[in-house]
Design a protein around this motif. Structure first.
Motif, PDB file in Angstrom:
ATOM      1  N   THR A  14     -16.939   9.006  -0.547  1.00 47.62           N
ATOM      2  CA  THR A  14     -15.939   8.703   0.473  1.00 47.62           C
ATOM      3  C   THR A  14     -14.757   8.005  -0.177  1.00 47.62           C
ATOM      4  N   GLY A  15     -13.622   8.104   0.471  1.00 51.04           N
ATOM      5  CA  GLY A  15     -12.449   7.401  -0.020  1.00 51.04           C
ATOM      6  C   GLY A  15     -11.184   7.997   0.547  1.00 51.04           C
ATOM      7  N   PRO A  16     -10.047   7.398   0.177  1.00 47.24           N
ATOM      8  CA  PRO A  16      -8.756   7.935   0.613  1.00 47.24           C
ATOM      9  C   PRO A  16      -8.577   9.363   0.085  1.00 47.24           C
ATOM     10  N   ASP A  17      -7.923  10.184   0.864  1.00 45.12           N
ATOM     11  CA  ASP A  17      -7.669  11.571   0.475  1.00 45.12           C
ATOM     12  C   ASP A  17      -6.520  11.590  -0.536  1.00 45.12           C
ATOM     13  N   ASP A  18      -6.870  11.376  -1.811  1.00 45.86           N
ATOM     14  CA  ASP A  18      -5.860  11.341  -2.863  1.00 45.86           C
ATOM     15  C   ASP A  18      -6.409  11.996  -4.133  1.00 45.86           C
ATOM     16  N   PRO A  39     -16.010  19.005   4.129  1.00 49.94           N
ATOM     17  CA  PRO A  39     -15.654  17.592   4.106  1.00 49.94           C
ATOM     18  C   PRO A  39     -15.352  17.098   5.523  1.00 49.94           C
ATOM     19  N   SER A  40     -15.540  15.806   5.728  1.00 51.65           N
ATOM     20  CA  SER A  40     -15.168  15.163   6.995  1.00 51.65           C
ATOM     21  C   SER A  40     -13.927  14.319   6.753  1.00 51.65           C
ATOM     22  N   LEU A  41     -13.036  14.334   7.709  1.00 51.57           N
ATOM     23  CA  LEU A  41     -11.791  13.581   7.594  1.00 51.57           C
ATOM     24  C   LEU A  41     -11.613  12.685   8.807  1.00 51.57           C
ATOM     25  N   THR A  42     -11.055  11.511   8.567  1.00 51.01           N
ATOM     26  CA  THR A  42     -10.699  10.619   9.657  1.00 51.01           C
ATOM     27  C   THR A  42      -9.435   9.881   9.269  1.00 51.01           C
ATOM     28  N   PHE A  43      -8.780   9.296  10.231  1.00 49.67           N
ATOM     29  CA  PHE A  43      -7.566   8.521   9.984  1.00 49.67           C
ATOM     30  C   PHE A  43      -7.848   7.085  10.382  1.00 49.67           C
ATOM     31  N   ASN A  44      -7.635   6.140   9.482  1.00 46.12           N
ATOM     32  CA  ASN A  44      -7.957   4.749   9.749  1.00 46.12           C
ATOM     33  C   ASN A  44      -6.749   3.952  10.247  1.00 46.12           C
ATOM     34  N   GLY A  45      -5.702   4.618  10.663  1.00 39.65           N
ATOM     35  CA  GLY A  45      -4.495   3.949  11.129  1.00 39.65           C
ATOM     36  C   GLY A  45      -3.460   3.771  10.037  1.00 39.65           C
ATOM     37  N   ASP A  46      -3.908   3.943   8.793  1.00 40.04           N
ATOM     38  CA  ASP A  46      -3.020   3.798   7.647  1.00 40.04           C
ATOM     39  C   ASP A  46      -2.982   5.068   6.805  1.00 40.04           C
ATOM     40  N   ARG A  47      -4.164   5.654   6.583  1.00 37.72           N
ATOM     41  CA  ARG A  47      -4.249   6.844   5.738  1.00 37.72           C
ATOM     42  C   ARG A  47      -5.478   7.668   6.099  1.00 37.72           C
ATOM     43  N   VAL A  48      -5.520   8.881   5.577  1.00 38.22           N
ATOM     44  CA  VAL A  48      -6.644   9.782   5.807  1.00 38.22           C
ATOM     45  C   VAL A  48      -7.780   9.396   4.855  1.00 38.22           C
ATOM     46  N   ILE A  49      -8.986   9.272   5.409  1.00 45.20           N
ATOM     47  CA  ILE A  49     -10.193   8.993   4.639  1.00 45.20           C
ATOM     48  C   ILE A  49     -11.062  10.248   4.692  1.00 45.20           C
TER      49      ILE A  49
END
Length: 59
Positions: A14-18, A39-49
């Protein structure tokens, strides 16, 4: 190979999408892991994880 026997058969990265995340997944693939599902993606209010499950066949 003794080193391979110490690796877990299943792991989730897991981690930031970078670029760093992509390199971590690539390194796991080089170690003999295979992608397990999408993959699973979510947005934490700052960046995509992103999260990616991987499995390693011991055979």
């Amino acid at each position: 190979m003794a080193e391979d026997q110490q690796l877990p058969r299943y792991r989730v990265l897991t981690g930031p999408d970078d670029d760093s995340f992509c390199w971590r997944v690539s390194e796991a693939l080089d170690l003999g892991y295979a992608l397990h599902g999408a993959p699973s993606l979510t947005f934490n209010g700052d960046r995509v994880i992103v999260a990616q499950a991987l499995v390693r066949n011991e055979g």
